[in-house]
Motif scaffolding. Structure first.
Motif, PDB file in Angstrom:
ATOM      1  N   ASP A 188       0.829  -1.206   0.000  1.00  0.00           N
ATOM      2  CA  ASP A 188       0.000   0.000   0.000  1.00  0.00           C
ATOM      3  C   ASP A 188       0.865   1.259   0.000  1.00  0.00           C
ATOM      4  O   ASP A 188       0.564   2.237  -0.702  1.00  0.00           O
ATOM      5  CB  ASP A 188      -0.933   0.012   1.214  1.00  0.00           C
ATOM      6  CG  ASP A 188      -2.016  -1.048   1.120  1.00  0.00           C
ATOM      7  OD1 ASP A 188      -2.202  -1.592   0.017  1.00  0.00           O
ATOM      8  OD2 ASP A 188      -2.658  -1.336   2.144  1.00  0.00           O
ATOM      9  N   ALA A 189       1.937   1.241   0.783  1.00  0.00           N
ATOM     10  CA  ALA A 189       2.833   2.401   0.828  1.00  0.00           C
ATOM     11  C   ALA A 189       3.551   2.584  -0.502  1.00  0.00           C
ATOM     12  O   ALA A 189       3.769   3.723  -0.951  1.00  0.00           O
ATOM     13  CB  ALA A 189       3.844   2.238   1.962  1.00  0.00           C
ATOM     14  N   LEU A 190       3.930   1.491  -1.155  1.00  0.00           N
ATOM     15  CA  LEU A 190       4.570   1.586  -2.465  1.00  0.00           C
ATOM     16  C   LEU A 190       3.615   2.181  -3.504  1.00  0.00           C
ATOM     17  O   LEU A 190       4.028   2.956  -4.369  1.00  0.00           O
ATOM     18  CB  LEU A 190       5.058   0.208  -2.908  1.00  0.00           C
ATOM     19  CG  LEU A 190       6.363  -0.270  -2.258  1.00  0.00           C
ATOM     20  CD1 LEU A 190       6.520  -1.777  -2.421  1.00  0.00           C
ATOM     21  CD2 LEU A 190       7.566   0.460  -2.848  1.00  0.00           C
ATOM     22  N   VAL A 191       2.344   1.812  -3.416  1.00  0.00           N
ATOM     23  CA  VAL A 191       1.347   2.390  -4.326  1.00  0.00           C
ATOM     24  C   VAL A 191       1.271   3.896  -4.124  1.00  0.00           C
ATOM     25  O   VAL A 191       1.247   4.672  -5.091  1.00  0.00           O
ATOM     26  CB  VAL A 191      -0.028   1.729  -4.109  1.00  0.00           C
ATOM     27  CG1 VAL A 191      -1.120   2.503  -4.851  1.00  0.00           C
ATOM     28  CG2 VAL A 191      -0.001   0.281  -4.573  1.00  0.00           C
ATOM     29  N   ARG A 192       1.252   4.353  -2.880  1.00  0.00           N
ATOM     30  CA  ARG A 192       1.179   5.788  -2.603  1.00  0.00           C
ATOM     31  C   ARG A 192       2.466   6.496  -3.030  1.00  0.00           C
ATOM     32  O   ARG A 192       2.426   7.631  -3.514  1.00  0.00           O
ATOM     33  CB  ARG A 192       0.902   6.020  -1.120  1.00  0.00           C
ATOM     34  CG  ARG A 192      -0.480   5.552  -0.683  1.00  0.00           C
ATOM     35  CD  ARG A 192      -0.777   5.959   0.738  1.00  0.00           C
ATOM     36  NE  ARG A 192      -0.838   7.425   0.879  1.00  0.00           N
ATOM     37  CZ  ARG A 192      -0.992   8.042   2.055  1.00  0.00           C
ATOM     38  NH1 ARG A 192      -1.102   7.325   3.175  1.00  0.00           N
ATOM     39  NH2 ARG A 192      -1.045   9.355   2.103  1.00  0.00           N
ATOM     40  N   LEU A 193       3.601   5.832  -2.851  1.00  0.00           N
ATOM     41  CA  LEU A 193       4.870   6.408  -3.310  1.00  0.00           C
ATOM     42  C   LEU A 193       4.846   6.573  -4.824  1.00  0.00           C
ATOM     43  O   LEU A 193       5.249   7.612  -5.356  1.00  0.00           O
ATOM     44  CB  LEU A 193       6.032   5.504  -2.896  1.00  0.00           C
ATOM     45  CG  LEU A 193       7.432   5.970  -3.295  1.00  0.00           C
ATOM     46  CD1 LEU A 193       7.812   7.253  -2.559  1.00  0.00           C
ATOM     47  CD2 LEU A 193       8.460   4.874  -3.028  1.00  0.00           C
ATOM     48  N   ARG A 194       4.360   5.577  -5.513  1.00  0.00           N
ATOM     49  CA  ARG A 194       4.236   5.635  -6.977  1.00  0.00           C
ATOM     50  C   ARG A 194       3.347   6.809  -7.399  1.00  0.00           C
ATOM     51  O   ARG A 194       3.641   7.505  -8.376  1.00  0.00           O
ATOM     52  CB  ARG A 194       3.661   4.319  -7.477  1.00  0.00           C
ATOM     53  CG  ARG A 194       3.086   4.347  -8.864  1.00  0.00           C
ATOM     54  CD  ARG A 194       4.169   4.272  -9.913  1.00  0.00           C
ATOM     55  NE  ARG A 194       4.574   2.891 -10.089  1.00  0.00           N
ATOM     56  CZ  ARG A 194       5.616   2.495 -10.793  1.00  0.00           C
ATOM     57  NH1 ARG A 194       6.379   3.401 -11.368  1.00  0.00           N
ATOM     58  NH2 ARG A 194       5.926   1.218 -10.930  1.00  0.00           N
ATOM     59  N   GLN A 195       2.280   7.040  -6.663  1.00  0.00           N
ATOM     60  CA  GLN A 195       1.373   8.137  -6.982  1.00  0.00           C
ATOM     61  C   GLN A 195       2.018   9.500  -6.740  1.00  0.00           C
ATOM     62  O   GLN A 195       1.670  10.486  -7.396  1.00  0.00           O
ATOM     63  CB  GLN A 195       0.090   8.010  -6.156  1.00  0.00           C
ATOM     64  CG  GLN A 195      -0.754   6.790  -6.515  1.00  0.00           C
ATOM     65  CD  GLN A 195      -1.850   6.518  -5.507  1.00  0.00           C
ATOM     66  OE1 GLN A 195      -1.837   7.056  -4.377  1.00  0.00           O
ATOM     67  NE2 GLN A 195      -2.809   5.682  -5.877  1.00  0.00           N
ATOM     68  N   SER A 196       2.973   9.559  -5.808  1.00  0.00           N
ATOM     69  CA  SER A 196       3.609  10.828  -5.453  1.00  0.00           C
ATOM     70  C   SER A 196       4.757  11.203  -6.383  1.00  0.00           C
ATOM     71  O   SER A 196       4.999  12.389  -6.627  1.00  0.00           O
ATOM     72  CB  SER A 196       4.147  10.766  -4.011  1.00  0.00           C
ATOM     73  OG  SER A 196       3.106  10.538  -3.088  1.00  0.00           O
ATOM     74  N   VAL A 197       5.477  10.196  -6.876  1.00  0.00           N
ATOM     75  CA  VAL A 197       6.675  10.445  -7.675  1.00  0.00           C
ATOM     76  C   VAL A 197       6.663   9.541  -8.893  1.00  0.00           C
ATOM     77  O   VAL A 197       6.516   8.325  -8.766  1.00  0.00           O
ATOM     78  CB  VAL A 197       7.965  10.192  -6.863  1.00  0.00           C
ATOM     79  CG1 VAL A 197       9.183  10.628  -7.676  1.00  0.00           C
ATOM     80  CG2 VAL A 197       7.937  10.905  -5.529  1.00  0.00           C
ATOM     81  N   ASP A 198       6.833  10.113 -10.052  1.00  0.00           N
ATOM     82  CA  ASP A 198       6.872   9.342 -11.293  1.00  0.00           C
ATOM     83  C   ASP A 198       8.309   8.943 -11.574  1.00  0.00           C
ATOM     84  O   ASP A 198       9.068   9.692 -12.186  1.00  0.00           O
ATOM     85  CB  ASP A 198       6.305  10.167 -12.450  1.00  0.00           C
ATOM     86  CG  ASP A 198       6.262   9.383 -13.749  1.00  0.00           C
ATOM     87  OD1 ASP A 198       6.364   8.148 -13.692  1.00  0.00           O
ATOM     88  OD2 ASP A 198       6.135  10.014 -14.820  1.00  0.00           O
ATOM     89  N   MET A 199       8.683   7.751 -11.096  1.00  0.00           N
ATOM     90  CA  MET A 199      10.038   7.256 -11.294  1.00  0.00           C
ATOM     91  C   MET A 199       9.995   5.741 -11.372  1.00  0.00           C
ATOM     92  O   MET A 199       9.289   5.097 -10.588  1.00  0.00           O
ATOM     93  CB  MET A 199      10.950   7.700 -10.141  1.00  0.00           C
ATOM     94  CG  MET A 199      12.415   7.306 -10.318  1.00  0.00           C
ATOM     95  SD  MET A 199      13.447   7.991  -9.008  1.00  0.00           S
ATOM     96  CE  MET A 199      13.280   9.747  -9.347  1.00  0.00           C
TER      97      MET A 199
END
Length: 400
Positions: free
Chosen positions: A255-266
């Motif tokens: 879940d945290a990785l999904v939110r990280l993905r949403q925050s930064v496009d990398m």
């Protein structure tokens, strides 16, 4: 074909490694290995796995792995998983030798003759003592005033631009660094100060200033961070366009990785500590894996890694196998990445390839101008050196 002997060999020059050699009643031998906690793996192999191996008349890898499936210990890369993977590597080696064919052919035939590789920038003593991911296990040279050409970890910390030039001159087109790990240790991954962030960013800046876009940068984060600090790091390094950021969070923090993905496009690479298909499936389904960095040994062996490769391909994810766990794993990974349509790149450590790998074994895949070729010979192609005892080893033998 029956297994009649199980031998383990622990070399003194790499105390985190244990080789596993199986012998059949037809005189064939197969070589496997496990990395981290070698004494625990060794105990498991001789006390638990060997009796099961000796009870079987069929040494087919898939058949044996079914019998060795543990009732407990299967949800992580514990001694059972690593021990079974070492056995699996050795069984595939035997299968290749019994048919006279290299692993890549047994996997359906190589789809390419060579593949690009990148240098992971550890040094000659990286990860040789403790069974933990920390700077205490980096094996940095005692005298930093006398730099060694292969001490790549010390180099990326203190001379990143020169290291990048050296790698480009050798033909490498990719390098992996971890300039933020010590900051993670200081805060338990909860925070990174402005000075720590700037220091890590400068490493990437110096590389780009030295060689421009001639080399891809992979930024390893070893799953040491929590999401807010990881987000700051990724935003801070975005301008340098790393090919990927690896394990910014633990792979079970989906879940945290999904939110990280949403925050930064990398692009995110993940998977060296993920175990089996069931470890990868939720990551792939969540759309947070751009590159699957499966470790052929930690994930449970060749059979499991092949299934992960197919699963990743179903999600259009390239395969980029991990290598920092020994020469047998590197050889088997090379056969795997050569034989999969989604095989993209193979990690290597030039410091290992030029020091303790050849001190222990023969047949290690060679890097020429940043390119790996299909290993030659039947099986995975790696054999223990006949004079391996000269470097100091501890052996244990169990017979049928």
């Amino acid at each position: 074909m029956k297994i009649i002997e199980v031998e383990t060999i622990r070399p003194q020059i790499q105390s985190n490694l244990v080789f596993v050699r199986l012998r059949t009643d037809e005189g064939l031998t197969g070589l496997g290995e496990a990395f981290f906690g070698p004494k625990a793996v060794e105990a498991y192999i001789h006390e638990s796995a060997a009796p099961i191996l000796f009870s079987m008349d069929n040494a087919n890898p898939e058949h044996v792995m079914m019998a060795l499936r543990p009732y407990v210990g299967y949800q992580g890369s514990g001694a059972e998983t690593r021990g079974n993977a070492a056995i699996d590597l050795a069984l595939w080696d035997i299968l290749g030798k019994s048919t006279g064919r290299p692993l890549a052919e047994l996997f359906g035939g190589p789809v390419r003759d060579s593949i690009r590789c990148y240098n992971t920038c550890g040094g000659t003593q990286y990860m040789t003592t403790l069974t933990e991911m920390s700077s205490k296990n980096w094996g940095l040279p005692a005298d930093a005033t006398k730099p060694n050409d292969l001490e790549d970890l010390d180099a990326f910390l203190h001379r990143p631009g020169q290291l990048a030039k050296d790698l480009v001159a050798e033909g490498f087109t990719g390098m992996k660094i971890w300039p933020f790990d010590q900051a993670a240790e200081a805060s338990n991954g909860n925070d990174i100060s402005s000075d720590e962030l700037k220091a890590g960013i400068k490493v990437l800046s110096d590389i780009r200033e030295a060689v421009g876009d001639k080399i891809d940068i992979m930024v390893e984060m070893h799953g040491l961070w929590r999401r807010p600090a990881a987000t700051r790091i990724l935003k801070g390094i975005a301008e340098f366009q790393p090919l990927w950021v690896e394990d910014p969070l633990r792979p079970d923090a989906i879940d945290a990785l999904v939110r990280l993905r949403q925050s930064v496009d990398m692009p995110i690479a993940i998977g060296e500590t993920s175990v089996g298909r069931r470890g990868f499936q939720p990551l792939l389904a969540a759309g947070i894996v751009d590159y699957a960095t499966v470790d052929i040994q930690w994930t449970g062996g060749i059979g499991e890694a092949r299934k992960i490769a197919a699963l990743a391909d179903a999600f259009a994810v390239p395969l980029a196998p991990h290598d920092c766990t020994g020469p047998v794993s590197l050889a088997a990974s090379t056969h795997l990445v050569m034989s999969e349509m989604n095989g993209f790149i193979q990690e290597v450590s030039r410091a290992y390839l030029r020091t303790w790998y050849p001190q222990l074994v023969t047949g290690v895949p060679q890097v020429v101008n940043g390119i790996l070729s299909v290993p030659e010979g039947p099986g995975h192609g790696v054999e223990l050196r006949e004079d391996i005892d000269s470097v100091g080893v501890e052996r244990q033998l169990t017979k049928r």
